[in-house]
Design a protein around this motif. Structure first.
Motif, PDB file in Angstrom:
ATOM      1  N   PRO A  36      39.869  66.020   0.146  1.00 29.25           N
ATOM      2  CA  PRO A  36      41.139  65.341  -0.190  1.00 29.25           C
ATOM      3  C   PRO A  36      41.051  65.267  -1.852  1.00 29.25           C
ATOM      4  O   PRO A  36      39.850  65.361  -2.359  1.00 29.25           O
ATOM      5  CB  PRO A  36      40.443  63.814   0.469  1.00 29.25           C
ATOM      6  N   SER A  37      42.243  64.875  -2.317  1.00 25.50           N
ATOM      7  CA  SER A  37      42.351  64.901  -3.865  1.00 25.50           C
ATOM      8  C   SER A  37      41.516  64.074  -4.643  1.00 25.50           C
ATOM      9  O   SER A  37      40.818  64.366  -5.533  1.00 25.50           O
ATOM     10  CB  SER A  37      43.805  64.575  -3.966  1.00 25.50           C
ATOM     11  N   GLU A  38      41.202  62.892  -4.137  1.00 24.93           N
ATOM     12  CA  GLU A  38      40.289  62.023  -4.486  1.00 24.93           C
ATOM     13  C   GLU A  38      38.885  62.184  -4.702  1.00 24.93           C
ATOM     14  O   GLU A  38      38.135  61.834  -5.548  1.00 24.93           O
ATOM     15  CB  GLU A  38      40.480  60.551  -3.837  1.00 24.93           C
ATOM     16  N   LEU A  39      38.447  63.491  -4.017  1.00 27.18           N
ATOM     17  CA  LEU A  39      37.133  63.979  -4.333  1.00 27.18           C
ATOM     18  C   LEU A  39      37.239  65.283  -4.787  1.00 27.18           C
ATOM     19  O   LEU A  39      36.134  66.204  -5.026  1.00 27.18           O
ATOM     20  CB  LEU A  39      36.670  64.324  -2.767  1.00 27.18           C
ATOM     21  N   ALA A  40      38.559  65.422  -5.380  1.00 24.54           N
ATOM     22  CA  ALA A  40      38.769  66.828  -6.258  1.00 24.54           C
ATOM     23  C   ALA A  40      39.157  66.601  -7.705  1.00 24.54           C
ATOM     24  O   ALA A  40      38.466  66.090  -8.396  1.00 24.54           O
ATOM     25  CB  ALA A  40      39.506  67.821  -5.317  1.00 24.54           C
ATOM     26  N   TYR A  41      40.363  66.869  -8.011  1.00 23.22           N
ATOM     27  CA  TYR A  41      40.889  66.613  -9.076  1.00 23.22           C
ATOM     28  C   TYR A  41      41.993  65.307  -9.400  1.00 23.22           C
ATOM     29  O   TYR A  41      42.589  65.166 -10.354  1.00 23.22           O
ATOM     30  CB  TYR A  41      41.612  67.646  -9.595  1.00 23.22           C
ATOM     31  N   GLY A  42      41.912  64.695  -8.068  1.00 22.88           N
ATOM     32  CA  GLY A  42      42.955  63.387  -8.141  1.00 22.88           C
ATOM     33  C   GLY A  42      44.127  63.620  -8.713  1.00 22.88           C
ATOM     34  O   GLY A  42      44.819  64.709  -8.638  1.00 22.88           O
ATOM     35  N   GLU A  43      44.705  62.648  -9.356  1.00 25.01           N
ATOM     36  CA  GLU A  43      46.244  62.674  -9.906  1.00 25.01           C
ATOM     37  C   GLU A  43      46.571  63.549 -10.898  1.00 25.01           C
ATOM     38  O   GLU A  43      47.255  63.751 -11.289  1.00 25.01           O
ATOM     39  CB  GLU A  43      46.280  61.192 -10.391  1.00 25.01           C
ATOM     40  N   ARG A  44      45.192  63.887 -11.634  1.00 23.53           N
ATOM     41  CA  ARG A  44      45.426  64.644 -12.939  1.00 23.53           C
ATOM     42  C   ARG A  44      45.783  66.298 -12.574  1.00 23.53           C
ATOM     43  O   ARG A  44      46.224  66.822 -13.148  1.00 23.53           O
ATOM     44  CB  ARG A  44      44.318  64.712 -13.849  1.00 23.53           C
ATOM     45  N   GLY A  45      45.207  66.710 -11.350  1.00 24.85           N
ATOM     46  CA  GLY A  45      45.325  68.210 -11.141  1.00 24.85           C
ATOM     47  C   GLY A  45      44.298  68.784 -11.955  1.00 24.85           C
ATOM     48  O   GLY A  45      43.593  68.532 -12.568  1.00 24.85           O
ATOM     49  N   ALA A  46      44.638  70.084 -11.673  1.00 27.66           N
ATOM     50  CA  ALA A  46      43.888  70.980 -12.703  1.00 27.66           C
ATOM     51  C   ALA A  46      44.325  72.293 -12.722  1.00 27.66           C
ATOM     52  O   ALA A  46      44.778  72.839 -11.755  1.00 27.66           O
ATOM     53  CB  ALA A  46      42.377  71.158 -12.148  1.00 27.66           C
ATOM     54  N   GLY A  47      44.469  72.738 -13.960  1.00 35.09           N
ATOM     55  CA  GLY A  47      44.925  74.168 -14.358  1.00 35.09           C
ATOM     56  C   GLY A  47      46.465  74.255 -13.995  1.00 35.09           C
ATOM     57  O   GLY A  47      47.210  73.323 -14.016  1.00 35.09           O
ATOM     58  N   VAL A  48      46.806  75.462 -13.742  1.00 33.45           N
ATOM     59  CA  VAL A  48      48.172  76.034 -13.533  1.00 33.45           C
ATOM     60  C   VAL A  48      48.578  75.663 -12.143  1.00 33.45           C
ATOM     61  O   VAL A  48      49.599  75.364 -11.728  1.00 33.45           O
ATOM     62  CB  VAL A  48      48.455  77.504 -13.900  1.00 33.45           C
ATOM     63  N   PHE A  49      47.663  75.934 -11.294  1.00 29.80           N
ATOM     64  CA  PHE A  49      47.638  76.002  -9.731  1.00 29.80           C
ATOM     65  C   PHE A  49      47.583  74.818  -8.963  1.00 29.80           C
ATOM     66  O   PHE A  49      48.381  74.414  -7.851  1.00 29.80           O
ATOM     67  CB  PHE A  49      46.802  77.124  -8.907  1.00 29.80           C
ATOM     68  N   ILE A  50      46.494  74.052  -9.442  1.00 30.55           N
ATOM     69  CA  ILE A  50      46.457  72.568  -8.568  1.00 30.55           C
ATOM     70  C   ILE A  50      47.219  71.489  -9.191  1.00 30.55           C
ATOM     71  O   ILE A  50      46.875  71.043 -10.242  1.00 30.55           O
ATOM     72  CB  ILE A  50      44.581  72.474  -8.901  1.00 30.55           C
ATOM     73  N   GLY A  51      47.955  70.925  -8.213  1.00 31.61           N
ATOM     74  CA  GLY A  51      48.990  69.958  -8.663  1.00 31.61           C
ATOM     75  C   GLY A  51      48.214  68.732  -8.526  1.00 31.61           C
ATOM     76  O   GLY A  51      47.119  68.562  -7.802  1.00 31.61           O
ATOM     77  N   PRO A  52      48.845  67.622  -8.753  1.00 26.68           N
ATOM     78  CA  PRO A  52      48.490  66.127  -8.748  1.00 26.68           C
ATOM     79  C   PRO A  52      48.157  66.019  -7.266  1.00 26.68           C
ATOM     80  O   PRO A  52      49.060  66.194  -6.307  1.00 26.68           O
ATOM     81  CB  PRO A  52      49.400  65.304  -9.314  1.00 26.68           C
ATOM     82  N   ASN A  53      47.224  65.316  -6.737  1.00 20.15           N
ATOM     83  CA  ASN A  53      46.984  64.703  -5.424  1.00 20.15           C
ATOM     84  C   ASN A  53      46.926  65.727  -4.599  1.00 20.15           C
ATOM     85  O   ASN A  53      47.422  65.645  -3.187  1.00 20.15           O
ATOM     86  CB  ASN A  53      47.948  63.512  -5.112  1.00 20.15           C
ATOM     87  N   GLU A  54      46.268  67.044  -4.851  1.00 16.42           N
ATOM     88  CA  GLU A  54      46.334  68.248  -4.108  1.00 16.42           C
ATOM     89  C   GLU A  54      44.767  68.183  -3.349  1.00 16.42           C
ATOM     90  O   GLU A  54      43.885  68.130  -3.669  1.00 16.42           O
ATOM     91  CB  GLU A  54      46.399  69.441  -4.906  1.00 16.42           C
ATOM     92  N   ALA A  55      45.037  68.435  -1.806  1.00 19.49           N
ATOM     93  CA  ALA A  55      43.757  68.622  -1.142  1.00 19.49           C
ATOM     94  C   ALA A  55      43.662  70.193  -1.269  1.00 19.49           C
ATOM     95  O   ALA A  55      44.420  70.981  -1.449  1.00 19.49           O
ATOM     96  CB  ALA A  55      44.314  68.376   0.418  1.00 19.49           C
ATOM     97  N   LEU A  56      42.379  70.428  -1.209  1.00 20.48           N
ATOM     98  CA  LEU A  56      41.903  71.793  -1.590  1.00 20.48           C
ATOM     99  C   LEU A  56      41.173  72.215  -0.172  1.00 20.48           C
ATOM    100  O   LEU A  56      40.401  71.602   0.368  1.00 20.48           O
ATOM    101  CB  LEU A  56      41.188  71.951  -2.780  1.00 20.48           C
ATOM    102  N   ILE A  57      40.824  73.646  -0.148  1.00 21.60           N
ATOM    103  CA  ILE A  57      40.015  74.169   0.745  1.00 21.60           C
ATOM    104  C   ILE A  57      39.071  75.320  -0.096  1.00 21.60           C
ATOM    105  O   ILE A  57      39.440  76.029  -0.853  1.00 21.60           O
ATOM    106  CB  ILE A  57      40.644  75.051   1.837  1.00 21.60           C
TER     107      ILE A  57
END
Length: 132
Positions: free
Chosen positions: A95-116
């Motif tokens: 879940p985004s709160e265990l990843a990069y949260g509201e700030r996202g990261a870099g070019v590809f990871i948007g705010p509040n983005e769940a990741l695999i």
């Protein structure tokens, strides 16, 4: 909201487990010795994807495995890798709160983005003084 819908769908998949924090994971291969502390250092091969399956990062592409202490990565990694042992493979649905949260990261990871992340745990170096 799209990330929450994705995680709710993944939670229903066969073999997927959920932790108290909301992290979802599926162990593909158990492996042997597990990390026991966030101070442990792991060596891994991994690939990171967005919820739509788009690859944004891969240690395989770089050619070499990556090594890092579990307390120096996103929370979902630190927590998730304690569920698999050396030589094992795991899929983390973070879940985004265990990843990069509201700030996202870099070019590809948007705010509040769940990741695999698909992770192969190659080695575990326990922190000094930690029980193996």
């Amino acid at each position: 909201e799209a990330s929450n819908k994705f995680l709710a769908k993944m939670e229903k998949e066969d073999g997927v487990k959920k932790t108290a924090s909301g992290l979802l994971y599926k162990v593909i291969e158990e492996g042997t010795e597990r990390p026991t502390s966030l101070q442990d250092t792991v060596t891994v091969h991994y690939k990171g994807m967005l919820k739509n399956g788009k690859l944004f990062e891969s240690s395989h592409d770089a050619g070499d495995p990556v090594q890092f202490p579990l307390n120096r990565v996103i929370k979902g990694w630190g927590e998730g890798l304690q569920h698999v042992g050396k030589g094992g493979k795991i899929i983390l649905y973070i879940p985004s709160e265990l990843a990069y949260g509201e700030r996202g990261a870099g070019v590809f990871i948007g705010p509040n983005e769940a990741l695999i992340f698909e992770v192969e745990l190659l080695d575990v170096a326990h922190a000094k003084g930690e029980k193996k």
